[in-house]
Design an enzyme around this catalytic site. Structure first.
Site, PDB file in Angstrom:
ATOM      1  N   THR A  17      18.508  61.030  25.337  1.00 51.26           N
ATOM      2  CA  THR A  17      17.539  59.942  25.476  1.00 51.26           C
ATOM      3  C   THR A  17      17.951  58.900  26.518  1.00 51.26           C
ATOM      4  O   THR A  17      17.198  57.966  26.783  1.00 51.26           O
ATOM      5  CB  THR A  17      17.306  59.238  24.119  1.00 51.26           C
ATOM      6  N   GLY A  18      19.126  59.064  27.118  1.00 52.44           N
ATOM      7  CA  GLY A  18      19.531  58.165  28.198  1.00 52.44           C
ATOM      8  C   GLY A  18      18.711  58.425  29.457  1.00 52.44           C
ATOM      9  O   GLY A  18      18.188  59.524  29.652  1.00 52.44           O
ATOM     10  N   ARG A  19      18.611  57.438  30.319  1.00 52.03           N
ATOM     11  CA  ARG A  19      17.753  57.555  31.505  1.00 52.03           C
ATOM     12  C   ARG A  19      18.148  58.735  32.390  1.00 52.03           C
ATOM     13  O   ARG A  19      17.299  59.533  32.808  1.00 52.03           O
ATOM     14  CB  ARG A  19      17.808  56.259  32.327  1.00 52.03           C
ATOM     15  N   GLU A  20      19.446  58.852  32.681  1.00 52.07           N
ATOM     16  CA  GLU A  20      19.906  59.960  33.522  1.00 52.07           C
ATOM     17  C   GLU A  20      19.636  61.302  32.859  1.00 52.07           C
ATOM     18  O   GLU A  20      19.206  62.263  33.504  1.00 52.07           O
ATOM     19  CB  GLU A  20      21.402  59.817  33.823  1.00 52.07           C
ATOM     20  N   THR A  99      29.538  63.054  32.502  1.00 49.90           N
ATOM     21  CA  THR A  99      30.101  61.702  32.399  1.00 49.90           C
ATOM     22  C   THR A  99      31.340  61.515  33.268  1.00 49.90           C
ATOM     23  O   THR A  99      32.191  62.397  33.356  1.00 49.90           O
ATOM     24  CB  THR A  99      30.464  61.407  30.932  1.00 49.90           C
ATOM     25  N   GLU A 100      31.425  60.353  33.895  1.00 48.42           N
ATOM     26  CA  GLU A 100      32.620  60.007  34.670  1.00 48.42           C
ATOM     27  C   GLU A 100      33.374  58.870  33.992  1.00 48.42           C
ATOM     28  O   GLU A 100      32.916  58.294  33.024  1.00 48.42           O
ATOM     29  CB  GLU A 100      32.234  59.623  36.104  1.00 48.42           C
ATOM     30  N   GLU A 217      40.163  69.404  50.174  1.00 46.10           N
ATOM     31  CA  GLU A 217      40.512  68.162  50.863  1.00 46.10           C
ATOM     32  C   GLU A 217      41.973  67.837  50.569  1.00 46.10           C
ATOM     33  O   GLU A 217      42.580  68.468  49.699  1.00 46.10           O
ATOM     34  CB  GLU A 217      39.586  67.026  50.403  1.00 46.10           C
ATOM     35  N   HIS A 260      38.347  62.294  46.051  1.00 46.02           N
ATOM     36  CA  HIS A 260      38.196  62.255  44.612  1.00 46.02           C
ATOM     37  C   HIS A 260      39.478  61.818  43.909  1.00 46.02           C
ATOM     38  O   HIS A 260      40.563  61.831  44.487  1.00 46.02           O
ATOM     39  CB  HIS A 260      37.777  63.645  44.105  1.00 46.02           C
TER      40      HIS A 260
END
Length: 305
Positions: A17-20, A99-100, A217, A260
């Site tokens: 239900t979260g926006r993202e 999730t970060e 990288e 990163h």
């Protein structure tokens, strides 16, 4: 064929239900993915784009009437570990963590439990994975119409720490008429669920995959692990590596951070120059521009450029 996903793969979205998550769910449904439920505590009985919402993973599994293959986890970082534990302990074997900023100790515990229970974590801090024209889990490729343009079916597997570069690399392969078997955005954090070497056996077992492209990288040991795996397992798959950020080896850039969270240059062997040497010693072709990738792959496959 493909790795990890197929047309019958079912999954839920935790934190739906979260926006993202609402947008992500729409994108996956439009692409043809089978999103069979969502979980947000206290929101049971609601729907998101027609997908039923439950308070717990157990309720979602019961409603489905049998095991659910995967989960896309979009809950806030403080609650991610609980959500992933809940998914794994309810029999879900493929966890994509969007999730970060999750605490490293939590990530380590999630990966340990997944290993104990025979589950596979992709991420955290990733965009997920996609099998062109079949299924996608996560925000990879964006809206379905954009994903369809960037990802065409083909024989090349793609793995990348960078979500954006997963799509850029895949798009270059699609535009060149090669296409992609499965593309995986593995996440760029210091601790992740699935490194390149850990995903190679899946690609190795997929008869449709004929080559691999990875994004690399400066910093981190993932490429060293991959080189060791290729040598130890006599891999049948030719690999092309796109090296970004070689300029970080320049003297004036020393001490600066780049890329990163997992790309920490701890010593000389983590520099771009050393990585290139190690990769090439393992028979992995290294290019420094995206537009060089398709021709390098064609050369490896013995196809006319």
């Amino acid at each position: 064929m493909s790795i990890l996903l197929n047309r019958d793969t079912t999954f839920i979205v935790q934190g739906i239900t979260g926006r993202e998550a609402v947008n992500l769910t729409r994108e996956c449904l439009d692409y043809g993915s089978k999103v069979v439920g969502g979980v947000t505590p206290g929101r049971k009985g609601r729907e998101v784009h027609g997908v039923p919402v439950f308070d717990t993973v157990a309720q979602a599994v019961e409603n489905h009437g049998g095991p659910i293959d995967g989960s896309v986890v979009t809950v806030p970082p403080a609650f991610t570990k609980d959500a992933v534990f809940e998914a794994i302990l309810n029999g879900i074997k493929l966890i994509v963590i969007v999730t970060e900023r999750i605490p490293r100790r939590d990530v380590a515990q999630m990966v340990e439990l997944a290993n104990m229970e025979g589950a596979r974590i992709i991420g955290p801090n990733c965009l997920g994975l996609i099998v062109p024209d079949v299924c996608k889990m996560g925000g990879i490729g964006g809206p379905a119409k954009d994903a369809a343009k960037a990802y065409a079916p083909g024989p090349v597997g793609v793995m990348s720490r960078s979500g954006g570069m997963t799509t850029e690399i895949s798009s270059s392969l699609t535009q060149a008429g090669l296409g992609v078997s499965t593309a995986v955005s593995i996440g760029g954090d210091a601790i992740i669920g699935s490194a390149y070497a850990e995903l190679m056996p899946y690609f190795e077992a997929d008869e449709e995959t004929k080559a691999i492209v990875i994004y690399t990288e400066p910093g981190g040991r993932m490429e060293a692990q991959l080189s060791e795996w290729v040598a130890a397992n006599d891999s049948r798959l030719p690999i092309v590596a796109f090296m970004a950020g070689k300029f970080m080896d320049d003297e004036e850039m020393k001490g600066m951070s780049f890329g990163h969270a997992g790309t920490i240059v701890e010593g000389k062997e983590d520099t771009a120059t050393e990585k290139i040497a190690r990769l090439e010693a393992a028979g992995i072709r290294v290019v420094e521009r995206i537009d060089e990738i398709p021709d390098a792959v064609k050369e490896k496959l013995g196809v006319a450029a």
